[in-house]
Write a protein that holds these residues in place. Sequence first.
Motif, PDB file in Angstrom:
ATOM      1  N   GLY A   1     -34.251  74.057  34.200  1.00  0.00           N
ATOM      2  CA  GLY A   1     -35.546  74.372  33.601  1.00  0.00           C
ATOM      3  C   GLY A   1     -36.604  74.713  34.625  1.00  0.00           C
TER       4      GLY A   1
ATOM      5  N   ARG B   1     -29.292  82.045  38.353  1.00  0.00           N
ATOM      6  CA  ARG B   1     -29.911  82.107  37.016  1.00  0.00           C
ATOM      7  C   ARG B   1     -29.410  80.955  36.146  1.00  0.00           C
ATOM      8  NH1 ARG B   1     -28.777  87.527  37.665  1.00  0.00           N
ATOM      9  NH2 ARG B   1     -26.994  87.390  36.242  1.00  0.00           N
ATOM     10  N   ALA B   2     -28.099  80.690  36.199  1.00  0.00           N
ATOM     11  CA  ALA B   2     -27.526  79.614  35.392  1.00  0.00           C
ATOM     12  C   ALA B   2     -28.100  78.258  35.790  1.00  0.00           C
ATOM     13  CB  ALA B   2     -26.006  79.607  35.530  1.00  0.00           C
TER      14      ALA B   2
ATOM     15  N   THR C   1     -26.194  77.669  29.141  1.00  0.00           N
ATOM     16  CA  THR C   1     -27.157  78.345  30.012  1.00  0.00           C
ATOM     17  C   THR C   1     -27.246  79.810  29.624  1.00  0.00           C
ATOM     18  OG1 THR C   1     -25.521  78.963  31.655  1.00  0.00           O
ATOM     19  CG2 THR C   1     -26.563  76.818  31.938  1.00  0.00           C
ATOM     20  N   GLU C   2     -28.320  80.445  29.985  1.00  0.00           N
ATOM     21  CA  GLU C   2     -28.495  81.862  29.662  1.00  0.00           C
ATOM     22  C   GLU C   2     -27.336  82.686  30.201  1.00  0.00           C
ATOM     23  OE1 GLU C   2     -33.355  81.747  29.935  1.00  0.00           O
ATOM     24  OE2 GLU C   2     -32.209  82.909  31.366  1.00  0.00           O
TER      25      GLU C   2
ATOM     26  N   SER D   1     -30.906  77.636  37.364  1.00  0.00           N
ATOM     27  CA  SER D   1     -32.326  77.601  37.005  1.00  0.00           C
ATOM     28  C   SER D   1     -32.489  77.284  35.519  1.00  0.00           C
ATOM     29  CB  SER D   1     -33.002  78.925  37.355  1.00  0.00           C
ATOM     30  OG  SER D   1     -33.036  79.099  38.757  1.00  0.00           O
ATOM     31  N   ALA D   2     -31.643  77.873  34.679  1.00  0.00           N
ATOM     32  CA  ALA D   2     -31.691  77.582  33.248  1.00  0.00           C
ATOM     33  C   ALA D   2     -31.298  76.127  32.977  1.00  0.00           C
ATOM     34  CB  ALA D   2     -30.783  78.534  32.481  1.00  0.00           C
ATOM     35  N   GLN D   3     -30.283  75.637  33.684  1.00  0.00           N
ATOM     36  CA  GLN D   3     -29.860  74.246  33.508  1.00  0.00           C
ATOM     37  C   GLN D   3     -30.986  73.282  33.875  1.00  0.00           C
ATOM     38  OE1 GLN D   3     -26.499  74.349  36.153  1.00  0.00           O
ATOM     39  NE2 GLN D   3     -25.027  74.714  34.506  1.00  0.00           N
TER      40      GLN D   3
END
Length: 175
Positions: free
Chosen positions: A26, A19-20, A171-172, A22-24
């Motif tokens: 985008g 998840r982190a 990150t989220e 993917s957030a980094q």
Amino acid sequence: MKPEAWPQEPEAVTEADARAVSAQLGRPIRGARAVAWRCPCGQPAVVETEPRLPDGSPFPTTYYLTCTKAASAIGRLEGGGVMKDMNERLAADPELAARHRRAHEDYLARRARLGEVPEIAGVSAGGLPDRVKCLHALVGHALAAGPGVDPMGDEAIAMLPEWWKSGGCGTEAGE
């Protein structure tokens, strides 16, 4: 700047890491095998990527720098002409050029341990073995491999500010 924990043992990618990253990036994470280096803020910063992505595409960038703060700082180095200076030094210094070529060979050997992909045989990243094209790739390799393996990556790391000291990497999963 020298991160205290450098190098680190690769860690399996957890759901939180995915998840982190993917957030980094985008976008969804693809082909990540391990977190090769974790930022001092605790988030993944370099992922070790399979040489063939799940869709079958060859992927030569084994060490993918994902930390947005580190990537921004490296972008400022690139924009400031650091790569031009490094390339001039490579052309003028045979010993430095030989060390840069050894970094290429190390990169290829590390990727070969993950799998052979004929389409990218002999191709590493960041301009290796003859030039400096992408400091992001060289820094990713240097952080994953440790000091003394990728001379241009090591130099770039030494020029970076301590990006993690101004809070998490945004990150989220890390906020």
